[in-house]
Design a protein around this motif. Structure first.
Motif, PDB file in Angstrom:
ATOM      1  N   PHE A 321       0.742  -1.269   0.022  1.00 45.10           N
ATOM      2  CA  PHE A 321       0.003   0.068   0.109  1.00 45.10           C
ATOM      3  C   PHE A 321       0.906   1.109   0.099  1.00 45.10           C
ATOM      4  O   PHE A 321       0.154   2.375   0.018  1.00 45.10           O
ATOM      5  CB  PHE A 321      -0.731   0.158   1.413  1.00 45.10           C
ATOM      6  CG  PHE A 321      -1.832  -1.058   1.265  1.00 45.10           C
ATOM      7  CD1 PHE A 321      -2.619  -1.350   0.571  1.00 45.10           C
ATOM      8  CD2 PHE A 321      -1.442  -2.206   2.028  1.00 45.10           C
ATOM      9  CE1 PHE A 321      -3.702  -2.523   0.673  1.00 45.10           C
ATOM     10  CE2 PHE A 321      -2.189  -3.443   2.395  1.00 45.10           C
ATOM     11  CZ  PHE A 321      -3.267  -3.442   1.597  1.00 45.10           C
ATOM     12  N   GLY A 322       2.144   1.169  -0.116  1.00 47.04           N
ATOM     13  CA  GLY A 322       2.977   2.350  -0.013  1.00 47.04           C
ATOM     14  C   GLY A 322       2.799   3.038   1.525  1.00 47.04           C
ATOM     15  O   GLY A 322       3.057   4.191   1.446  1.00 47.04           O
ATOM     16  N   ILE A 323       2.641   2.219   2.581  1.00 47.96           N
ATOM     17  CA  ILE A 323       2.444   2.763   3.842  1.00 47.96           C
ATOM     18  C   ILE A 323       3.544   2.079   4.605  1.00 47.96           C
ATOM     19  O   ILE A 323       3.682   0.809   4.809  1.00 47.96           O
ATOM     20  CB  ILE A 323       1.150   2.417   4.356  1.00 47.96           C
ATOM     21  CG1 ILE A 323      -0.086   2.720   3.621  1.00 47.96           C
ATOM     22  CG2 ILE A 323       0.936   2.910   5.769  1.00 47.96           C
ATOM     23  CD1 ILE A 323      -1.340   2.334   4.201  1.00 47.96           C
ATOM     24  N   PRO A 324       4.705   2.814   4.877  1.00 47.64           N
ATOM     25  CA  PRO A 324       6.004   2.170   5.426  1.00 47.64           C
ATOM     26  C   PRO A 324       5.655   2.042   7.123  1.00 47.64           C
ATOM     27  O   PRO A 324       4.852   2.924   7.574  1.00 47.64           O
ATOM     28  CB  PRO A 324       6.827   3.312   5.418  1.00 47.64           C
ATOM     29  CG  PRO A 324       6.189   4.397   4.843  1.00 47.64           C
ATOM     30  CD  PRO A 324       5.013   4.160   4.452  1.00 47.64           C
ATOM     31  N   PRO A 343       4.624   0.788  -5.335  1.00 49.57           N
ATOM     32  CA  PRO A 343       4.041  -0.120  -4.468  1.00 49.57           C
ATOM     33  C   PRO A 343       2.308  -0.126  -4.472  1.00 49.57           C
ATOM     34  O   PRO A 343       1.977   1.216  -4.659  1.00 49.57           O
ATOM     35  CB  PRO A 343       4.588   0.295  -2.906  1.00 49.57           C
ATOM     36  CG  PRO A 343       5.471   1.332  -3.318  1.00 49.57           C
ATOM     37  CD  PRO A 343       5.429   1.810  -4.766  1.00 49.57           C
ATOM     38  N   GLY A 344       1.708  -0.955  -4.382  1.00 54.76           N
ATOM     39  CA  GLY A 344       0.369  -1.075  -4.569  1.00 54.76           C
ATOM     40  C   GLY A 344      -0.272  -2.095  -4.537  1.00 54.76           C
ATOM     41  O   GLY A 344       0.514  -3.273  -4.500  1.00 54.76           O
ATOM     42  N   PRO A 345      -1.687  -2.455  -4.595  1.00 50.04           N
ATOM     43  CA  PRO A 345      -2.520  -3.763  -4.459  1.00 50.04           C
ATOM     44  C   PRO A 345      -1.903  -4.906  -5.543  1.00 50.04           C
ATOM     45  O   PRO A 345      -1.951  -6.006  -5.120  1.00 50.04           O
ATOM     46  CB  PRO A 345      -3.566  -3.367  -4.880  1.00 50.04           C
ATOM     47  CG  PRO A 345      -4.058  -1.990  -4.635  1.00 50.04           C
ATOM     48  CD  PRO A 345      -2.613  -1.299  -4.808  1.00 50.04           C
TER      49      PRO A 345
ATOM     50  N   SER B 187       3.482   9.127   2.200  1.00 47.93           N
ATOM     51  CA  SER B 187       2.817   7.964   2.503  1.00 47.93           C
ATOM     52  C   SER B 187       1.933   7.759   3.799  1.00 47.93           C
ATOM     53  O   SER B 187       0.997   6.897   3.571  1.00 47.93           O
ATOM     54  CB  SER B 187       4.052   6.873   2.858  1.00 47.93           C
ATOM     55  OG  SER B 187       4.866   7.412   3.746  1.00 47.93           O
ATOM     56  N   ASN B 190      -1.306   8.779   2.025  1.00 43.55           N
ATOM     57  CA  ASN B 190      -1.697   7.929   1.221  1.00 43.55           C
ATOM     58  C   ASN B 190      -2.640   6.886   2.184  1.00 43.55           C
ATOM     59  O   ASN B 190      -3.821   6.462   1.876  1.00 43.55           O
ATOM     60  CB  ASN B 190      -0.699   7.217   0.587  1.00 43.55           C
ATOM     61  CG  ASN B 190      -1.061   5.951  -0.178  1.00 43.55           C
ATOM     62  OD1 ASN B 190      -1.972   6.034  -0.915  1.00 43.55           O
ATOM     63  ND2 ASN B 190      -0.321   4.866  -0.117  1.00 43.55           N
ATOM     64  N   ASN B 210       3.935   6.951  -7.412  1.00 42.85           N
ATOM     65  CA  ASN B 210       4.262   5.765  -6.569  1.00 42.85           C
ATOM     66  C   ASN B 210       3.435   5.467  -5.406  1.00 42.85           C
ATOM     67  O   ASN B 210       3.475   4.333  -5.097  1.00 42.85           O
ATOM     68  CB  ASN B 210       5.595   6.167  -6.050  1.00 42.85           C
ATOM     69  CG  ASN B 210       6.815   6.043  -6.888  1.00 42.85           C
ATOM     70  OD1 ASN B 210       7.211   5.368  -7.577  1.00 42.85           O
ATOM     71  ND2 ASN B 210       7.515   7.187  -7.240  1.00 42.85           N
ATOM     72  N   LEU B 211       2.623   6.619  -5.136  1.00 44.16           N
ATOM     73  CA  LEU B 211       1.557   6.187  -4.028  1.00 44.16           C
ATOM     74  C   LEU B 211       0.121   6.256  -4.344  1.00 44.16           C
ATOM     75  O   LEU B 211      -0.662   5.353  -4.438  1.00 44.16           O
ATOM     76  CB  LEU B 211       1.865   6.905  -2.865  1.00 44.16           C
ATOM     77  CG  LEU B 211       3.369   6.987  -2.349  1.00 44.16           C
ATOM     78  CD1 LEU B 211       3.826   7.843  -1.268  1.00 44.16           C
ATOM     79  CD2 LEU B 211       3.212   5.388  -1.775  1.00 44.16           C
ATOM     80  N   PRO B 214      -1.108   4.037  -7.900  1.00 42.39           N
ATOM     81  CA  PRO B 214      -1.353   2.560  -7.819  1.00 42.39           C
ATOM     82  C   PRO B 214      -2.471   2.216  -6.680  1.00 42.39           C
ATOM     83  O   PRO B 214      -3.084   1.575  -6.973  1.00 42.39           O
ATOM     84  CB  PRO B 214      -0.259   2.027  -7.562  1.00 42.39           C
ATOM     85  CG  PRO B 214       0.951   3.109  -7.243  1.00 42.39           C
ATOM     86  CD  PRO B 214       0.381   4.638  -7.930  1.00 42.39           C
ATOM     87  N   ASN B 215      -2.301   3.233  -5.604  1.00 41.10           N
ATOM     88  CA  ASN B 215      -3.401   2.841  -4.291  1.00 41.10           C
ATOM     89  C   ASN B 215      -4.709   3.483  -4.546  1.00 41.10           C
ATOM     90  O   ASN B 215      -5.733   3.003  -4.072  1.00 41.10           O
ATOM     91  CB  ASN B 215      -2.650   3.250  -3.176  1.00 41.10           C
ATOM     92  CG  ASN B 215      -1.384   2.346  -2.824  1.00 41.10           C
ATOM     93  OD1 ASN B 215      -1.617   1.145  -2.676  1.00 41.10           O
ATOM     94  ND2 ASN B 215      -0.188   2.788  -3.269  1.00 41.10           N
TER      95      ASN B 215
END
Lengths: 649, 355
Positions: A321-324, A343-345, B187, B190, B210-211, B214-215
């Motif tokens: 999810f691009g969530i670190p 980053p993604g699903p 992020s 996001n 990047n965030l 795609p999400n």
């Protein structure tokens, strides 16, 4: 899913990816060994080299390096009581006492084994729970993060040793310290004393090094002798005993893996507190608690398992999810950007093999890293039998370098020295230090999450979110366990997180200091806007009352102890030696201001060997030259540390 | 006549060769330290290291380049260090995320004006705003914004240039929103948007690619609304090819109001946005740096825009070619930033300090 897992494995073990992975592991082990250096430093050194690599080899290099820094960071934690990276703070509580009992080798055996197991299992657990990950992460918004940070604070009761009151005061002071600088949401800096340095807040590593490593350094210098108080011939059990300890405590290892992996998964909380949570859990779930803090191998096993397992946990939300899940994972996102990997699903569907390749990388790196360290652990543990006086310059060098790499500012050293005094007073006075670090680490997360929650949700509606209610229930259970433990009078329930034989004079001084700090912290909050001042006010009001109570109790105890006119400073000669060491350390700071570290640190080593240990001049000279080469090659050329701009040259 | 022309050509040629030799000599066998004002691993660090890696080959004398980080106080610590402690010998070059807002707000912590340095060049990225489709009463196209009702805006911090621009954009359009700052990175924004904790935010093209892309956008959860284009000296938007298909903010404003935006809020928006898009990252050396060093470094900066290796690496990161701003343009923008009208400064100060 099985096919994707297999395909991921093939990508990692294919040449050249596996070569890059192994090289990354070697660099990571080295970085973790040197206090102050961490995966973050490694990332920045290696990133430019990955620009030209394919995604799998590039990330194998970076992740391989990153995976093992929390394996080798155990070395400094156990040997010197210096946290190798910020993820191994809890390890020192039992790891270093083990070294003092001559059991460094056993601690290494246990720690490296569980690091490998935790790292591998953490990756496996997360691989299997990928279908659950999405709802879990999407449900954990800021209200849940706030509640989880409150839950984190409830283990203060467990970390408070013999006095829950002193533990709470320390925890509140830790929270208070975390408010220094700009609030993440506010435009008003707090407690910065007009300095630029404090605008970003107090840096974690110098604070922790000051609180824990400096008092150990003082012990080493003042008391003489080696780190191990037990002669080498009398030591029972070595490396393999540690490995067996790890196997015997398999259930604790599994639970710590789960704590590491799932706390790592929670964005925003992640790696910063996972070692403390695992350590707290080890104590809470143990029937025989009396040995914790005195060198109990379980106190090493729990945090070392969790801090490696956490990395797999933090990886999943990052790629999916691009969530670190942790600061290092935020950097990994940067590496993804360079590689053109978004980053993604899709990373959990069409690109699942790539995600598995990353998890295999973590698993293989953890295994190889631990194996390599187990090979050298026996030799490393011999350091604990060397003369303390020989080690003092070496440990001083690492502490000062570790602090400096925080932000390359002389403020890092001032913070180190100030917290060294505070840490020494707290240690001698029996005021527990772990809750202070816990408060300091959790404070910003808690304040920020609460701020966002109160602004993004109407009224108190967030409190009725099911996950919030569940965590609130867990908080109550944790508090109840803490209270129960403190009300039990039996010896088995006493935890020697800090020495029970505290010095009443020092105890009074430490509490007085915390009271003064709390009053000073409270004073300006009344004139600040609500968003900036509310949380500090809510922290410092109870801190003032509690420390006042502790001070009055302390005065009463003091009068009980010294009724017949005894010397209130029975350790006067020790204090003198502490002061002497202090002057040496201050000397390093002042000489650095004049001529810079590249001269000040080797000069310190040479002078210490000449005047204190009285080695031959050529030994002193050779040591100084060796130190200079080490500083120049590793820190100046390779890492690119910015040194202090000296006044003279 | 012919003889005179020959002499003139010879004179120019010798002057050029002298300059080139002087530049070549200046950096021969020397080492340049590139200083970065943020910590290791962040976007600024990655970009600075990418530039440093390729810059060396364009500097006459082919010096060795190493990169050092000096984080602190939102980039101000290193900025002050460049003014206070660095020798003006061209051997320490800053590649910084510029403290644009601190300069606009005349932050006391900044002990040097940005105009006190010698600029080599700059680069930046456009900012795009997105909204969740289920925000308020629901939204499927930018026109629906007028009827959507209130939603949460995920912000970074009050003094962030992105926050100021997104708030000014919505204020100018007269859209109702609840400002929630405190999300410290793209992020985190996001995550908040995915969790429906916030419904509107803006981010650089990097964040979009990047965030948010795609999400949020590709899965159909959110739509892009507009991007803030650079406005040229005639007041016209300079369209960005990388964002074809998305309207600029001025276009949306004009569609809603029938006339282009103007006034102090729009001037503030334009000034801050122009700075961020052209020189969010800027490179400079201290005043007093020898001319031959400055010329050599500026030439290297300009050469990057035609360096295929640099462009390929940059494109892999952002899905678009780099837009590099040359030294004179950066210097011009910096002058605008330090010579702001008092009304504009007061307006921005009030905006960021409002609770």
């Amino acid at each position: 899913m099985f096919e994707a897992a297999l395909s991921g494995l093939v990508q990692v073990i294919a040449w050249p990816a596996i070569g890059y992975l192994l090289f990354g592991v070697l660099v990571g082990l080295l970085l973790g060994m040197i206090p102050g250096l961490s995966g973050l430093v490694g990332f920045s050194i290696m990133l430019p080299f990955t620009f030209v690599l394919e995604p799998v080899p590039a990330l194998a290099l970076l992740l391989g390096m990153f995976a093992v820094t929390t394996t080798s960071d155990t070395i400094a934690s156990v040997l010197f009581g210096i946290p190798g990276t910020s993820a191994s703070q809890a390890t020192i509580l039992d790891g270093h006492p083990m070294a003092m009992k001559g059991e460094a080798s056993r601690a290494f055996g246990a720690a490296f084994t569980v690091s490998a197991v935790g790292g591998i299992l953490g990756a496996v657990v997360l691989g299997l729970s990928i279908p659950l990950v999405k709802p879990l992460i999407l449900y954990f918004a800021q209200p849940e993060i706030f509640m989880l940070s409150v839950f984190g604070m409830t283990i203060v009761g467990t970390l408070s040793g013999n006095s829950i009151l002193l533990g709470l005061i320390a925890a509140l002071a830790g929270l208070g310290l975390s408010y220094v600088g700009y609030a993440e949401n506010g435009a008003l800096p707090r407690y910065v004393f007009g300095t630029l340095y404090l605008l970003d807040g107090l840096p974690l590593i110098p604070v922790v090094l000051g609180l824990f490593a400096i008092p150990e350094l003082i012990e080493l210098a003042v008391q003489g002798g080696s780190i191990s108080k037990v002669p080498r011939e009398e030591v029972k059990g070595g490396l393999m005993t540690g490995v067996r300890d790890a196997c015997r405590n398999w259930w604790l290892v599994l639970r710590s893996t789960a704590i590491g992996a799932y706390f790592g998964l929670m964005p925003g909380l992640g790696g910063t507190i996972v070692d403390w949570m695992a350590y707290g859990h080890a104590i809470q779930s143990s029937k025989s608690k009396g040995t914790f803090g005195k060198g109990d191998v379980r106190g090493v096993i729990a945090p070392e398992t969790a801090n490696n397992a956490m990395k797999g946990g933090a990886l999943i939300p990052t790629v999916a999810f691009g969530i670190p899940g942790s600061p290092s994972m935020a950097v990994l996102l940067g590496a993804f950007m360079i590689q053109g990997v978004a980053p993604g699903p899709e990373m959990l569907t069409v690109k699942l093999d790539f995600t598995f390749a990353l998890m295999w990388t973590l698993a293989i790196a953890n295994f190889v890293g631990a194996l390599l360290l187990l090979l050298i652990a026996g030799k490393l543990s011999l350091i604990t039998f060397l003369s303390g006086r020989l080690l003092v310059p070496l440990v001083t060098l690492f502490i000062f370098l570790g602090a400096w790499t925080s932000s390359s500012n002389i403020g890092d050293w001032i913070v180190l020295m100030v917290f060294g005094v505070v840490g020494y007073m707290m240690k001698k006075g029996g005021v527990p230090r772990p809750p202070m670090v816990l408060g300091f680490v959790i404070g910003p997360i808690m304040e920020n999450a609460l701020f966002i929650t109160t602004h993004a949700y109407e009224g108190l509606s967030w409190l009725s979110r099911p996950a919030c209610l569940i965590i609130a229930g867990l908080c109550l259970v944790s508090i109840a366990v803490g209270i129960r433990r403190n009300t039990q009078k039996a010896e088995s329930s006493q935890i020697a997180i800090e020495s029970p034989l505290s010095d009443p004079t020092m105890s009074l001084a430490a509490v007085g200091l915390l009271l003064a700090f709390s009053i000073h912290g409270l004073a300006p909050t009344y004139s600040w806007p609500a968003d900036v001042g509310r949380i500090p006010m809510l922290t410092f009001i109870p801190a003032v009352f509690m420390s006042l109570t502790a001070l009055l109790l302390g005065i009463w105890q003091f009068r009980q102890t010294f009724t017949n006119g005894e010397d209130i400073f029975p350790n006067r000669s020790e204090l003198g030696r502490v002061f002497q060491l202090w002057l040496w350390l201050l000397g390093i700071v002042f000489v650095t201001i004049a001529v810079g570290q590249l001269f000040a640190l080797p000069m310190f080593i040479a002078l210490y060997f000449l005047t204190v240990t009285r080695y031959a001049w050529w030994v002193a000279l050779l040591s100084a030259v060796g130190t200079w080469i080490f500083l120049y090659v590793i820190f100046d050329r390779t890492i690119g540390v910015v040194w202090y701009p000296a006044l003279l040259f | 006549m012919l003889r005179q022309m020959c002499m003139a050509i010879a004179a120019v040629a010798s002057l050029l060769s002298f300059t080139a030799t002087a530049e070549a000599q200046y950096y021969e066998d020397k080492q340049i330290t590139v200083l970065v004002n943020y910590g290791a691993g962040g976007t600024t660090d990655i970009l600075a290291r990418m530039i440093a890696k390729h810059m060396g080959k364009h500097i006459a004398g082919n010096p060795n380049i190493i990169v050092k980080n000096m984080p602190g106080a939102g980039g101000i610590t290193a900025t002050n260090h460049m003014g206070n402690s660095v020798d003006a010998d061209g051997l320490t070059v800053a590649i910084f995320a510029l403290p644009v807002m601190q300069q606009v707000l005349s932050d006391e912590a900044l002990s040097f004006k940005l105009s006190d340095f010698v600029w080599l060049g700059g680069t930046g990225l456009p900012t795009t705003c997105i909204i969740r489709k289920d925000a308020g009463a629901g939204i499927s196209k930018v026109d629906d914004l007028q009827t959507v009702g209130s939603f949460n805006l995920a912000g970074y911090r009050n003094t962030s240039s992105t926050d100021v621009r997104m708030r000014l954009g919505l204020d100018l359009l007269g859209v109702e929103y609840n400002y929630v700052p405190g999300y410290v990175s793209a992020s985190k924004v996001n995550a908040a948007m995915l969790q429906d904790e916030a419904q509107f935010s803006c981010g650089s093209i990097l964040a979009i690619r990047n965030l948010f892309g795609p999400n949020l956008i590709e899965p159909g959860l959110a739509i892009p609304l507009w991007y803030y284009a650079v406005v040229d000296s005639d007041g016209n938007d300079v369209k960005d090819d990388r964002l074809a298909g998305i309207p600029t903010f001025s276009e949306v404003f004009e569609k809603f109001n029938g006339e282009p935006p103007s006034g102090i809020p729009y001037d503030a928006l334009t000034l801050i946005n122009n700075s961020v898009v052209t020189m969010l990252w800027g490179s400079f050396v201290p005043k007093g740096t020898p001319d031959e060093a400055v010329a050599s470094l500026r030439m290297a900066w300009d050469s990057l825009s035609s360096d295929p290796e640099f462009i390929a690496e940059y494109e892999a990161m952002t899905s678009g070619a780099p837009i590099l701003t040359n030294a004179s343009k950066v210097q011009e923008n910096i002058q605008k930033l330090v010579n702001l009208s008092p009304e504009l400064v007061t307006f921005v100060s009030d905006l960021v300090s409002a609770e």
